[in-house]
Design a protein around this motif. Structure first.
Motif, PDB file in Angstrom:
ATOM      1  N   SER A 162      28.402  -0.055 -16.570  1.00 35.39           N
ATOM      2  CA  SER A 162      29.120   0.905 -15.663  1.00 35.39           C
ATOM      3  C   SER A 162      28.981   0.582 -14.142  1.00 35.39           C
ATOM      4  CB  SER A 162      28.876   2.495 -15.873  1.00 35.39           C
ATOM      5  OG  SER A 162      29.484   3.148 -14.997  1.00 35.39           O
ATOM      6  N   ASP A 165      24.667   3.786 -12.841  1.00 39.53           N
ATOM      7  CA  ASP A 165      23.497   4.108 -13.917  1.00 39.53           C
ATOM      8  C   ASP A 165      23.553   5.272 -14.796  1.00 39.53           C
ATOM      9  OD1 ASP A 165      21.671   6.583 -12.619  1.00 39.53           O
ATOM     10  OD2 ASP A 165      21.806   4.880 -10.953  1.00 39.53           O
ATOM     11  N   TRP A 181      24.415  -1.656 -14.755  1.00 40.90           N
ATOM     12  CA  TRP A 181      24.892  -0.824 -13.774  1.00 40.90           C
ATOM     13  C   TRP A 181      24.774  -1.304 -12.425  1.00 40.90           C
ATOM     14  CZ3 TRP A 181      20.702   0.649 -16.238  1.00 40.90           C
ATOM     15  CH2 TRP A 181      19.374   0.817 -15.656  1.00 40.90           C
ATOM     16  N   THR A 262      33.169  -5.080 -13.695  1.00 38.18           N
ATOM     17  CA  THR A 262      32.705  -4.179 -14.697  1.00 38.18           C
ATOM     18  C   THR A 262      33.253  -4.757 -16.071  1.00 38.18           C
ATOM     19  OG1 THR A 262      32.322  -2.381 -13.459  1.00 38.18           O
ATOM     20  CG2 THR A 262      32.047  -2.106 -15.742  1.00 38.18           C
TER      21      THR A 262
END
Length: 549
Positions: A162, A165, A181, A262
């Motif tokens: 992502s 976090d 993250w 991502t």
């Protein structure tokens, strides 16, 4: 002769037109459980926003609309923020039970000066603080889907990626094989954990992109009606195109480029770990954060959000295409952690003149000073703790029992008397309220507040602002609009399931995001003890079969 020929031609043409409809073979849902679950969360993708743009999608978001579509899924709780929202997705449990009541709350028993606690923080680590946390899922009280899978199949992999976090912690849980993250100018992981080759490679690619910068994005033609400047404070929103100057990592990460990165990391992990090709099913959670960053910075009704959703759709389509090439049998779930509402300055122009910014008198600091003056209390500062003008508020422990009772009554009364407050509930009232059930769209404000109330973590008072009251008193560059209300523009999100060969359908009746985990568990034929979920299994067959059996 001509008439007979014409008749024969029309008859043949009619047959050709009709033939594909009746000759087309119905899709057959796969009989076996999928080998990989792809759990997608688009941060701040409200059901309203999805409905507004769904007809324009041509990539991944178009594909998902051929599956099982639930356009009215609810984050039933009142605390519609990133951490609580993500905590419901793969636990199947509401915040009142899973313990994630907000992005931040206060623990007045902490010995450190800052009593604010971050939802993904290891407060036992002396180096951790709410502003610079040592990231951990320790506050999550229940298992995630990936953890249940590991209990049944020890070889199962639980992977989460992502821009934030807290999304990784809440979707992955306590047993994450690989978790990444965004931080600074690339992806990071748990303290002391070496980055995998996939993460190192992706960070290398990102570094090159940041170094050279990026041009502004072109706006699709269907974004034209949104391309209009609106003044907010000292700035204007509504016409941005996300140029990324060379070496500007913030511009990179506050744009559609973050979602693309991502997905790129998720793809590398899929390839390197051979997800879906082991001796047990795997789960890959991907939370996309750019929609939330865009929504906060410029609202959700300008050309910027148009561009963001178009780019998200394209990146998602490319991700699916990469998965398709592997021939892995995967199932996809997509939803959101919460919705959002536009900047009040644009809402005022678009038929919502009651939209206003919150009265600064509702800040915890201002409320504490007003109550201290009202009751003649001196020497206690702050008297009221809180993360903002809504949500959980806490009374100082320095108050005597008698002062505390008076202060609680005064705080509740002052809040309820304010025209911008829809409701204010004392902790005792919420503790005595039964856990809500039934359709989440019909829940009262007290029900919604109860769904995210944990007596060990929630405030002495929970404050719900009125509809269209933005809890941002003074907008600033990068922060003009937000979410967090108990209203449906923040609670209602889309929910879609897709798998190759499934019978697609659309069900407008309300469901909850806590229904996701039991639905996926049934699809996997995963055995979970009764009572583990707050939600129910949704039958995804779309025909006479039942995926919940």
């Amino acid at each position: 002769m001509r008439r007979r020929a014409l008749t024969a031609f029309l008859t043949a043409a009619s047959a050709l037109i009709a033939a594909p409809v009746f000759a087309k073979e119905e899709a057959q849902a796969p009989a076996n459980p999928p080998r990989l679950i792809i759990a997608l969360s688009v941060d701040q993708l409200s059901a309203d926003l999805f409905s507004q743009y769904r007809r324009h999608f041509t990539g991944g978001l178009k594909r998902l609309q051929d599956g099982a579509v639930f356009p009215s899924a609810y984050q039933g709780h009142a605390a519609t923020e990133t951490c609580p929202g993500h905590s419901t997705l793969l636990t199947g449990v509401r915040p009142a039970r899973n313990g994630i009541i907000a992005n931040n709350w206060f623990d007045l028993s902490l010995t450190r000066a800052d009593k604010r606690v971050y939802c993904s923080e290891d407060v036992t680590d002396p180096e951790s603080s709410a502003n610079n946390p040592v990231v951990s899922p320790r506050f999550l009280k229940v298992p995630t889907l990936g953890e249940w899978m590991k209990r049944q199949w020890p070889g199962s992999r639980n992977v989460a990626v992502s821009g934030k976090d807290r999304a990784v912690m809440m979707m992955g849980g306590h047993q994450i094989d690989e978790g990444y993250w965004w931080k600074g100018a690339g992806f990071t992981s748990f303290r002391g954990t070496a980055l995998s080759p996939a993460a190192v490679a992706e960070n290398g690619a990102i570094a090159k992109m940041i170094a050279r910068g990026g041009k502004a994005f072109a706006a699709p033609a269907w974004c034209a009606p949104r391309d209009r400047a609106v003044t907010v404070g000292k700035d204007a929103i509504g016409t941005g195109r996300f140029p990324a100057p060379a070496k500007d990592s913030v511009a990179f990460s506050r744009s559609p480029r973050l979602d693309a990165a991502t997905f790129a990391l998720a793809s590398r992990l899929f390839d390197d770990m051979k997800l879906g090709r082991g001796n047990a099913p795997d789960v890959l959670s991907v939370s996309l954060s750019a929609t939330d960053y865009v929504g906060h910075a410029v609202g959700n009704e300008g050309v910027e959000m148009c561009i963001q959703l178009d780019q998200l759709d394209r990146a998602m389509g490319a991700f699916f295409a990469r998965l398709d090439k592997s021939k892995v049998d995967y199932a996809v779930m997509l939803t959101a952690d919460h919705g959002g509402v536009d900047a009040v300055e644009r809402l005022d122009q678009q038929a919502l003149p009651r939209a206003v910014r919150v009265d600064p008198a509702l800040s915890p600091s201002a409320l504490g000073k007003a109550i201290a003056a009202q009751l003649g209390i001196t020497g206690i500062e702050p008297l009221v703790y809180g993360d903002g003008p809504f949500g959980d508020m806490y009374l100082s422990r320095a108050l005597t029992p008698a002062q505390r009772g008076l202060a609680l009554d005064a705080l509740v009364a002052k809040l309820r008397a304010h025209p911008q407050v829809a409701a204010a509930f004392a902790a005792g009232e919420l503790s005595a309220t039964p856990t809500p059930s039934g359709n989440p769209q019909d829940w009262t404000l007290r029900d919604r507040a109860r769904a995210s109330f944990d007596p060990g973590r929630s405030g002495d008072v929970v404050v719900l602002l009125d509809r269209a009251v933005a809890p941002i008193a003074s907008p600033a560059k990068g922060y003009t609009a937000t979410h967090g209300s108990p209203w449906d523009y923040d609670r209602r999100v889309p929910l879609m399931f897709w798998r190759k060969g499934m019978n697609g359908f659309e069900q407008p009746a309300p469901v909850e995001t806590v229904d996701i985990a039991p639905t996926l568990a049934a699809l996997l034929k995963l055995k979970v003890p009764d009572g583990s979920f707050d939600g129910r299994c949704l039958d995804l067959d779309g025909a006479e079969g039942n995926t919940c059996q």
